[in-house]
Design an enzyme around this catalytic site. Structure first.
Site, PDB file in Angstrom:
ATOM      1  N   SER A  20      16.425  82.045  60.072  1.00  0.00           N
ATOM      2  CA  SER A  20      16.891  83.350  60.190  1.00  0.00           C
ATOM      3  C   SER A  20      17.328  83.596  61.656  1.00  0.00           C
ATOM      4  O   SER A  20      16.678  83.263  62.468  1.00  0.00           O
ATOM      5  CB  SER A  20      15.773  84.461  59.812  1.00  0.00           C
ATOM      6  OG  SER A  20      16.397  85.744  60.148  1.00  0.00           O
ATOM      7  N   LEU A  21      18.272  84.378  61.843  1.00  0.00           N
ATOM      8  CA  LEU A  21      18.773  84.861  63.197  1.00  0.00           C
ATOM      9  C   LEU A  21      18.260  86.368  63.682  1.00  0.00           C
ATOM     10  O   LEU A  21      18.487  86.667  64.690  1.00  0.00           O
ATOM     11  CB  LEU A  21      20.553  85.051  63.362  1.00  0.00           C
ATOM     12  CG  LEU A  21      21.335  83.790  63.388  1.00  0.00           C
ATOM     13  CD1 LEU A  21      22.711  84.148  62.934  1.00  0.00           C
ATOM     14  CD2 LEU A  21      21.124  82.636  64.205  1.00  0.00           C
ATOM     15  N   THR A  65      14.472  89.283  53.081  1.00  0.00           N
ATOM     16  CA  THR A  65      15.579  88.321  52.595  1.00  0.00           C
ATOM     17  C   THR A  65      15.198  87.255  51.542  1.00  0.00           C
ATOM     18  O   THR A  65      14.237  87.825  50.820  1.00  0.00           O
ATOM     19  CB  THR A  65      16.091  87.353  53.775  1.00  0.00           C
ATOM     20  OG1 THR A  65      17.287  86.665  53.369  1.00  0.00           O
ATOM     21  CG2 THR A  65      14.846  86.375  54.115  1.00  0.00           C
ATOM     22  N   LYS A  69      14.641  90.322  47.796  1.00  0.00           N
ATOM     23  CA  LYS A  69      15.204  91.589  47.824  1.00  0.00           C
ATOM     24  C   LYS A  69      14.995  92.370  46.346  1.00  0.00           C
ATOM     25  O   LYS A  69      15.125  93.739  46.508  1.00  0.00           O
ATOM     26  CB  LYS A  69      16.702  91.290  47.974  1.00  0.00           C
ATOM     27  CG  LYS A  69      16.879  90.721  49.517  1.00  0.00           C
ATOM     28  CD  LYS A  69      18.369  90.470  49.819  1.00  0.00           C
ATOM     29  CE  LYS A  69      18.546  90.166  51.115  1.00  0.00           C
ATOM     30  NZ  LYS A  69      20.001  90.307  51.575  1.00  0.00           N
ATOM     31  N   ASN A  90      17.126  95.194  51.581  1.00  0.00           N
ATOM     32  CA  ASN A  90      17.042  94.298  52.675  1.00  0.00           C
ATOM     33  C   ASN A  90      16.263  95.132  53.656  1.00  0.00           C
ATOM     34  O   ASN A  90      16.137  94.252  54.756  1.00  0.00           O
ATOM     35  CB  ASN A  90      18.225  93.753  52.967  1.00  0.00           C
ATOM     36  CG  ASN A  90      19.148  94.889  53.892  1.00  0.00           C
ATOM     37  OD1 ASN A  90      19.142  95.990  53.591  1.00  0.00           O
ATOM     38  ND2 ASN A  90      19.796  94.180  54.793  1.00  0.00           N
ATOM     39  N   ASP A 105      23.083  95.676  53.801  1.00  0.00           N
ATOM     40  CA  ASP A 105      24.040  94.694  53.380  1.00  0.00           C
ATOM     41  C   ASP A 105      25.471  95.292  53.284  1.00  0.00           C
ATOM     42  O   ASP A 105      26.499  95.010  53.853  1.00  0.00           O
ATOM     43  CB  ASP A 105      23.496  93.664  52.485  1.00  0.00           C
ATOM     44  CG  ASP A 105      22.493  92.844  52.740  1.00  0.00           C
ATOM     45  OD1 ASP A 105      22.211  92.579  54.186  1.00  0.00           O
ATOM     46  OD2 ASP A 105      21.443  92.529  52.047  1.00  0.00           O
ATOM     47  N   TYR A 215      28.596  82.163  57.305  1.00  0.00           N
ATOM     48  CA  TYR A 215      28.948  82.204  58.608  1.00  0.00           C
ATOM     49  C   TYR A 215      28.221  81.022  59.328  1.00  0.00           C
ATOM     50  O   TYR A 215      28.279  80.761  60.397  1.00  0.00           O
ATOM     51  CB  TYR A 215      28.181  83.441  59.400  1.00  0.00           C
ATOM     52  CG  TYR A 215      26.596  83.418  58.889  1.00  0.00           C
ATOM     53  CD1 TYR A 215      26.208  83.988  57.928  1.00  0.00           C
ATOM     54  CD2 TYR A 215      25.608  82.842  59.857  1.00  0.00           C
ATOM     55  CE1 TYR A 215      24.804  84.239  57.637  1.00  0.00           C
ATOM     56  CE2 TYR A 215      24.465  82.851  59.613  1.00  0.00           C
ATOM     57  CZ  TYR A 215      23.945  83.413  58.411  1.00  0.00           C
ATOM     58  OH  TYR A 215      22.484  83.785  58.195  1.00  0.00           O
TER      59      TYR A 215
END
Ligand code: ATR
Length: 271
Positions: A20-21, A65, A69, A90, A105, A215
């Site tokens: 996760s970012l 996440t 969810k 989320n 989201d 991404y």
């Protein structure tokens, strides 16, 4: 930053959460704004115990996440309308002990698209009918777009299309469609299969705007094709950062440093 008895705790729950970012971008925002808070990642499988922990410890907010969810919905005290419609939460906001579930989201997708293109009165082809497709489809619909759904499993695409009042087409026909926008919500093109695209080169001219929710890599094959065809390109990292920025606003009421969050996430991915 000093951690003391007043430090507020936020976090992400998921399984896995290793990639996760969110900790990177949320902690950057807390730091930049001088907010006494930290954001951690929790890899959890026992969701109801985790939420009991959130209540007991007074954790102020959560990102949620995969795979939690949908399962989290009956465990919260209140669910906001769009989250209810999408069927996914989320974001959790702890309002003095009441846990409110919402969804950013869809907003992330809409903000990313609106930055470069138009939505109201435009038609969009959405590839996929899973969780990400639902968020994008409900968001685009809310903003006044006409939607066409194409999914590998036709019946699943048809069910989503009926739910939101959209058209559905068989997956084999996506090469024949001309719409203003195209949004890929399938994992096609995701690392390590970076040479894959849901569409052949010659078809990209059928669209004015192309968004990929993938991404990793930042520039997918689909986006490279779209760039060559002269389309407006919207990458998945923008959607990710904008959904995170929307969470930050809900938790703190403050405006996060969106551009710096984006740059930090991009640099991290490029590393
Ligand atoms: P997410 O939450 O990321 O949307 P998901 O709910 O598992 O993930 O949905 C993945 C979507 O991508 C589904 O619509 C899936 O199609 P199916 O309904 O047929 O499973 C689609 N998908 C996954 N792999 C695909 C592939 N190789 N080609 C086309 N579509 C694919």
């Amino acid at each position: 930053m000093r951690i003391d008895t007043a430090t507020a705790l936020y976090g992400i729950i998921g399984h896995p959460v290793k990639h996760s970012l969110s900790p990177l971008i949320q902690n950057l925002a807390f730091k930049q704004l001088g907010i006494n808070a930290v954001y951690l990642a929790f890899d959890i499988t026992d969701l109801s115990s985790a939420l009991a922990g959130v209540r007991a410890l007074g954790i102020k907010g959560l990102s949620v996440t995969i795979p939690h969810k949908t399962d989290i919905i009956p465990l919260l005290d209140e669910i906001e309308g769009m989250a209810k419609a999408i069927g996914a939460v989320n974001t959790v906001i702890n309002k003095e002990g009441r846990l409110l579930g919402t969804n950013t989201d869809w907003l992330g997708a809409i903000l990313a698209i609106k930055e470069k293109g138009e939505i109201a009165g435009k038609d969009y082809l959405i590839l996929g009918a899973g969780g990400a497709a639902r968020a994008v489809a409900f968001g685009l619909k809310k903003e006044g777009a006409e939607i066409v759904i194409a999914n590998r499993t036709y019946e699943k695409g048809k069910a989503l299309a009926e739910e939101i009042g959209a058209k559905v087409i068989p997956w084999e026909r996506i090469r024949k469609v001309k719409t203003y926008g195209l949004v890929n919500t399938t994992p096609v093109g995701m690392w390590p299969e970076t040479e894959k695209s849901p569409l052949p080169d010659e078809v990209l001219g059928n669209f004015s705007l192309v968004m990929d929710t993938v991404y990793r890599p930042l520039e997918t094959k689909l986006l490279r094709q779209a760039q060559k065809a002269g389309c407006i390109c919207v990458d998945g990292l923008k959607m990710l950062i904008y959904q995170g920025a929307a969470q930050f606003r809900l938790w703190t009421g403050q405006e996060p440093p969106v551009e710096e969050m984006f740059k930090a996430a991009k640099a991290f991915l490029e590393e």
